[in-house]
Scaffold this active site. Structure first.
Site, PDB file in Angstrom:
ATOM      1  N   HIS A  72      28.280  -6.607  55.915  1.00 56.13           N
ATOM      2  CA  HIS A  72      28.469  -7.983  55.443  1.00 56.13           C
ATOM      3  C   HIS A  72      27.486  -8.832  56.235  1.00 56.13           C
ATOM      4  O   HIS A  72      27.615  -8.986  57.437  1.00 56.13           O
ATOM      5  CB  HIS A  72      29.907  -8.423  55.698  1.00 56.13           C
ATOM      6  CG  HIS A  72      30.305  -9.674  54.959  1.00 56.13           C
ATOM      7  ND1 HIS A  72      29.649 -10.866  55.109  1.00 56.13           N
ATOM      8  CD2 HIS A  72      31.286  -9.897  54.050  1.00 56.13           C
ATOM      9  CE1 HIS A  72      30.227 -11.790  54.339  1.00 56.13           C
ATOM     10  NE2 HIS A  72      31.211 -11.212  53.663  1.00 56.13           N
TER      11      HIS A  72
ATOM     12  N   THR B  30      -7.705 -24.623  14.792  1.00 59.91           N
ATOM     13  CA  THR B  30      -6.318 -24.294  14.470  1.00 59.91           C
ATOM     14  C   THR B  30      -6.329 -22.920  13.827  1.00 59.91           C
ATOM     15  O   THR B  30      -7.253 -22.587  13.091  1.00 59.91           O
ATOM     16  CB  THR B  30      -5.718 -25.338  13.519  1.00 59.91           C
ATOM     17  OG1 THR B  30      -6.522 -25.418  12.357  1.00 59.91           O
ATOM     18  CG2 THR B  30      -5.645 -26.708  14.174  1.00 59.91           C
ATOM     19  N   HIS B  31      -5.330 -22.123  14.157  1.00 60.46           N
ATOM     20  CA  HIS B  31      -5.297 -20.720  13.727  1.00 60.46           C
ATOM     21  C   HIS B  31      -6.515 -19.959  14.262  1.00 60.46           C
ATOM     22  O   HIS B  31      -6.887 -18.926  13.721  1.00 60.46           O
ATOM     23  CB  HIS B  31      -5.274 -20.578  12.201  1.00 60.46           C
ATOM     24  CG  HIS B  31      -4.277 -21.436  11.507  1.00 60.46           C
ATOM     25  ND1 HIS B  31      -3.017 -20.986  11.172  1.00 60.46           N
ATOM     26  CD2 HIS B  31      -4.326 -22.731  11.100  1.00 60.46           C
ATOM     27  CE1 HIS B  31      -2.357 -21.957  10.574  1.00 60.46           C
ATOM     28  NE2 HIS B  31      -3.119 -23.032  10.524  1.00 60.46           N
TER      29      HIS B  31
ATOM     30  N   SER C 155     -16.570  -2.517  37.967  1.00 60.57           N
ATOM     31  CA  SER C 155     -17.169  -1.466  38.776  1.00 60.57           C
ATOM     32  C   SER C 155     -18.225  -0.715  37.977  1.00 60.57           C
ATOM     33  O   SER C 155     -19.072  -0.033  38.535  1.00 60.57           O
ATOM     34  CB  SER C 155     -16.095  -0.507  39.285  1.00 60.57           C
ATOM     35  OG  SER C 155     -15.550   0.252  38.227  1.00 60.57           O
TER      36      SER C 155
ATOM     37  N   LYS D  11     -20.924  -8.256  34.146  1.00 57.30           N
ATOM     38  CA  LYS D  11     -19.658  -8.881  33.746  1.00 57.30           C
ATOM     39  C   LYS D  11     -19.183 -10.023  34.648  1.00 57.30           C
ATOM     40  O   LYS D  11     -19.203  -9.930  35.863  1.00 57.30           O
ATOM     41  CB  LYS D  11     -18.560  -7.810  33.726  1.00 57.30           C
ATOM     42  CG  LYS D  11     -18.742  -6.777  32.631  1.00 57.30           C
ATOM     43  CD  LYS D  11     -18.127  -7.214  31.324  1.00 57.30           C
ATOM     44  CE  LYS D  11     -16.634  -7.024  31.376  1.00 57.30           C
ATOM     45  NZ  LYS D  11     -15.996  -7.415  30.119  1.00 57.30           N
TER      46      LYS D  11
ATOM     47  N   GLU E  24      -6.304 -14.399  33.591  1.00 53.50           N
ATOM     48  CA  GLU E  24      -5.515 -13.267  33.117  1.00 53.50           C
ATOM     49  C   GLU E  24      -4.349 -12.991  34.068  1.00 53.50           C
ATOM     50  O   GLU E  24      -3.233 -12.704  33.641  1.00 53.50           O
ATOM     51  CB  GLU E  24      -6.414 -12.037  32.983  1.00 53.50           C
ATOM     52  CG  GLU E  24      -7.459 -12.226  31.885  1.00 53.50           C
ATOM     53  CD  GLU E  24      -8.528 -11.139  31.864  1.00 53.50           C
ATOM     54  OE1 GLU E  24      -8.616 -10.417  30.870  1.00 53.50           O
ATOM     55  OE2 GLU E  24      -9.294 -11.027  32.862  1.00 53.50           O
TER      56      GLU E  24
END
Lengths: 425, 425, 425, 425
Positions: free
Chosen positions: B68, B140-141, B263, B268, B275
């Site tokens: 406890h 939009t969309h 890597s 990139k 993300e």
């Protein structure tokens, strides 16, 4: 929407017919604003209102061709209009109508829910007051702890409903917004003044900044509060289910004359409403994540939220409304067995007064640690041997008859209850 | 808690050491109240404060025996005390300490989060103002709709953060409560006055009615708002990820010198922070259901919420804090490519101005229906054949050079943007 | 990860050190494949293995510069290598390593969990057999229904665990895949033969078709099954909590010598482990939605799943492992009170035999409808007046003493129990 | 159930009428078993079948009195029977009927879904083969990575659907069980032989051990797999939405003749079906938690799962069926723009070939580290200055014309693609 759980007026609120009528309500309020701001000729609003044509089947038929529900609606709605048709949907985009009408529907549903919650809250307070002075055993971990007031159960629910009403009002105020700012929310083809005026006819305010749609955090927030309300009701339902367990039987869900509890066992009376409410709460809670995901639309909007909302808005509001209405009756007619409540307090042979013994010993000079050890030892012995804790305490500790009497009195535990209730006056 | 995402001061807030210190803070505030109300002798508080002993390892050791955590804490904390130990935890139950201390921790965490959100909100407003007059294509969309102001993106986020700050303040006020009402919340062994006074030292208010614990809807509500904040940040992150897509490339997440995107592929530059934030939002949202389930405790409480909260409180607050801090920098240093933004507006060869043509034709006397059909026909032709919509419109409709010029001007779409911004002054 | 719930070997499995070692394991298995397929010179693998350098602090330091954990790992791991470094990570992308290593970790964790589940399953079966012939009252809706076998409770849990083991094995087989197919999964710079061979060293199979990563439905499926396991344990925990309620007290969670149930009430013995398990199940379930959202990555992958997995994989597996281990002991040492079990059967004064009376009357010629009405009437009378249902039945219906005896015999309800148990042999 | 998304035959499957017919199917199969095992007189089954009376309105009317749907059903169903009525529901409890019938409905729904998924899987494989040799840019983090095969996208979806079909078949086998073991699952008033025989008529197997109901982990598992299927479809939908973005425009959702994309902007073609599918996936996923909570029923069952299932079973199966059907057409008629696909590969001026340059340099003797640095430096320069990476590489590194040609050839990245496809033959 599950037919058997859809009560009026919530059920009709979500009919296709009502939806089209809300869309029309929005379109007309815009025309009225155009007229008041002298952009449309005088009388346009009245003519549009008079000639507007809503026919559910026709609209669905047109939708099959154009694959767009608002365009189908506009085509049919204006099909019997003359010149005034030019001002119909002028400068607007579909979402202006759909989103503003959604707000109307949600505000109306929420208002109805709040109204019924207030009644429920009153019912709970009344019950709380009625049972304020009835001692019952308090249970923690499902195990007898110490006596408390039976009325406090209701008061605790009342307080939770009160908190939820406040949250609902806060969230409803947020959702009391419309949006008539065009395809990407920049008022390219409509003046903010038109929006402001048109929305005022609907008792809504403009969204301070919109994309093509009203931002979905506003809707998600409301749904989160719905989930709190559902959980509050589930909490009551689960408590009643516990108290109705055969070994405990302190309360019983109302059982109608002629009702049958089981197809196999004629003796059964089951808390089926409470169980139903418990399940419904799962449904309502399950939608929260979907509502939150709806917030993250792409760019100036994507329409992924729309299919979600076709399920979510009607399901949530009708289910929650059902829950609130049914809980009112549940609480109001709850069968309560005071003699069982009283009996249950004593089934541990006095163990539930152990803390009072502990504190008395501390008062008398023992350290808390010493006192705890001594009391626990006797308590566990009595527990296992089902002997009277009161007798053991009498034997073991040097306490007067009066002290014993005072310690083993359930009423003692209620002495501050009035102070709690005073906070609710 | 994920080490790599735990920033100070949130990280330390949730250390075991801090937890015990908060528990002590609560225990001492109660002793101080006992003294002020003349129940404990003068000087008890000072002595207790001085002699209190917090040693994490010792406490964990004792916990192994008593199983406890609060009892282990009390044993060690009072192990070097004299007489004053008698008032330590007097009349209290473990949850009085744990729950009140939880409120302290949550209030402190929420305050820090609000503080940083306010900075973020400012950063967003500044960016919004900086890019107010830059036209960009509204989507939009995911499909080009009509031009709008690039600054409106930031303004929309700013407004959402502002709403969330208000909600957080509302929820924080709710959680600014403690609870010192004993084993079943009925003040059996403690006076409400003690609670009120002790809590005031901690800037908390008493829970109006508690069971053994503070009702969990209060915590769930706060966590729901956390989920709204996380979703707001996710919305920004997803937008940036979209705008950084190679074909679009209107913005780019800040890329540090020396950083490597892949890597395998040296070229990139990836929006990895965005993300990461997107993923974190999933984590935070995922806790909402657990928080809601915690509301439905049995009777005067069961402790099932406790293990949930050991994960949830630290994880949610540290993760959210991380998200807010990182988003500040993300927005502040966001690389923006105005030339690409401008270029993208025109890649449809003028199609994005189709509504303006439609409205012009309505102005000139066509019905909306006729105008729509005509414009759609030409638009779809140009779309498929990648030919200039402007040229087609010129050829097809009887419009003056000036009218054409006016229609195909992105600036037109920004004419009401200042009115939107004025709402935020 | 919550320190206090992280047991070995699961805890170490998720340390940073273990992670880097798994990454190295994957990298080396690729080098070994290059060598076996004569692309790398003989001895490359041995040299790489020998010279590989793993130092957690160094890697974290480098990560601060490159902002990419795998690149930092490669830099440090190869920092003491010679020529063999050329084959390190050759043709690979970070996700090849991370995802394959993730599979290794998940397979290992799942294996450990299955192993312990099998033990738990055995313990449950043993208990089931031990209590096969002990009548207990079956409860539906929390209300006494009809007698049944106490052993069936355990058997039902055993069967659920068995189902879950099968599902886990199914899901584990799915996740026993690696992925060494490069930046977008097309084997641009690595031959599928290398992948196949390298993965075979790790007892994994190639992903049939990957993007940059192993598709996340495979992970989500495993996590969904974890949630089923957690719910199965929660089901046991909730049942024990119910049976330990003071009014029922048929079982009791093991209570250690020296343990304390409450800081305030010395008499308390609470089912705290069961409550903890209940809470943990909420945590595990809450992750399912996040795992499902991870499936929908953008294009050939986005990395939003990664932050989610940093929380989810360690939390889920360590928590579930803890749950299984603790449940073994819980069931094994469960205190069972046969006399209370027996006593509880009879507290309704025979009402639980109502169906048998009903069926007897049907046998004697009444329609089901008539019989139901008659029996319900008496049953509800006895329930309300707390009088003996047996006596009432005797008085009301024309039944022989033997018939009565046969009807009111709990053993009757166990006559087919052996047939159920035979299904598990 | 949302009317507009409910397709036949799923829609009718969940009508009240179908439900009662399934209940009758179960009841009659039991009577048939009684007859075959010579407990009921010959001809009972035929008579019961002939005289059984199903009338939805009547049943609902009776339910209003008895407040129990199965009892109402029995009353009406047997109302026109003679002696054979005695064997109707004999020895059964409501859940025997409801749960067995639920299994029937779920098995039937799942079979239909699997059937359509198989068609979808075929469509995907065909598309994959058709576009196997079309190079496209692979995107990671939304940023161009390296070329890959456009057909691989479809192949990856095909593989995921195949995995899901296997999981569905596994889960469907689990749910292909009924339960006719009475009020608490102990066969007190029915022989296991009757159950086995009766269920065999329905192509179901007995639940190895039941309580009053079939354990809910079996249902939850099926629903979890439904959520995986929905997420798989969402993954396709999101990819298509990405590829249809105006800047990318590699594919387009089929657009019907006469369709309108926007009420305001005549030029719009939006991926509305994909967005709808995305939203639907949220709905389906959101139910998983509710399904998991249903597992933890109290004792031998509580009925809280029932209200949940009234929403969940129809909603999930009809929505998922709709999703699968619509996705078939979506994929089959997907508009694909090979010229845009090709164009997009080259918009980075050759940067996407950076890894090939890196590996060539390593081949030529540089360490990976050196090569990475050199290539990154040039790549980032070209990226920022929008100059040709190919030219820069030519200038900077000592590579032959043939080497350059080979490096900057998208076809190179497809050389191993056939090997991937072979795995699916």
């Amino acid at each position: 929407m599950v037919e058997r759980y859809a009560l009026e007026p919530l059920k009709s609120l979500w009919s296709l017919k009502s939806q089209y009528e809300r869309w029309l309500e929005v379109e007309l309020s815009v025309i009225r604003a155009y007229e008041e701001l002298k952009i449309a000729p005088k009388g346009t609003y009245e003519k549009a209102k008079k000639n507007a044509y809503i026919n559910v089947d026709k609209i669905l038929e047109v939708e099959k061709v154009v694959d767009h529900d608002v365009i189908a609606f506009i085509k049919v709605a204006t099909s019997k209009m003359g010149e005034e048709a030019k001002f119909f949907h002028f400068g607007l985009t579909s979402s202006d109508i759909v989103d503003t009408a959604n707000s109307l529907a949600l505000v109306r549903a929420t208002k109805l829910i709040i109204e019924e919650l207030k009644k429920l809250s009153e019912i709970l307070l009344t019950k709380a007051l009625n049972f304020k002075d009835l001692p019952t055993i308090g249970r923690t971990h499902g195990v007898h702890a110490e006596p408390t007031s039976f009325g406090l159960k209701f008061l605790s629910w009342h307080a939770e409903i009160e908190r939820n009403i406040k949250r609902l009002e806060f969230a409803m105020k947020e959702i009391s917004i419309g949006k008539l700012s065009g395809a990407v929310g920049n008022y390219a083809n409509i003046d903010p003044e038109i929006e402001k005026l048109a929305l005022s006819f609907l008792s809504l305010k403009p969204t301070k900044v919109a994309t093509q749609v009203i931002p979905r955090d506003v809707h998600a927030f409301l749904i989160e509060v719905f989930a709190l309300v559902a959980s509050a009701i589930e909490r009551m339902a689960v408590e009643i289910r516990h108290l109705q367990k055969t070994e405990t039987l302190e309360v019983q869900e109302p059982f109608k004359k002629g009702q049958r509890g089981s197809s196999a066992m004629p003796h059964k009376k089951n808390p089926i409403l409470c169980e139903r409410l418990t399940g419904m709460s799962r449904i309502i809670r399950s939608y929260v994540n979907a509502a939150l995901e709806n917030i993250v639309l792409w760019h100036e909007r994507d329409i992924s939220h729309s299919s979600v909302e076709r399920y979510m808005f009607p399901d949530l509001t009708t289910t929650l409304y059902y829950m609130v209405i049914k809980t009112q009756k549940l609480i109001e007619d709850l069968v309560i067995y005071p003699e069982n409540i009283q009996k249950n307090i004593e089934i541990t042979n006095g163990l539930v007064y152990s803390q009072r013994v502990l504190l008395k010993l501390v008062e008398k000079g023992l350290t808390r640690e010493e006192a705890y050890k001594k009391v626990q030892e006797i308590a566990l012995y009595c527990w296992e041997n089902k002997t009277s804790f009161k007798d053991a305490v009498k034997k073991k500790f040097n306490l007067t008859e009066d002290e014993i009497k005072e310690i083993f009195d359930p009423k003692y535990y209620l002495r501050n209850v009035n102070k709690i209730f005073k906070r609710f006056q």
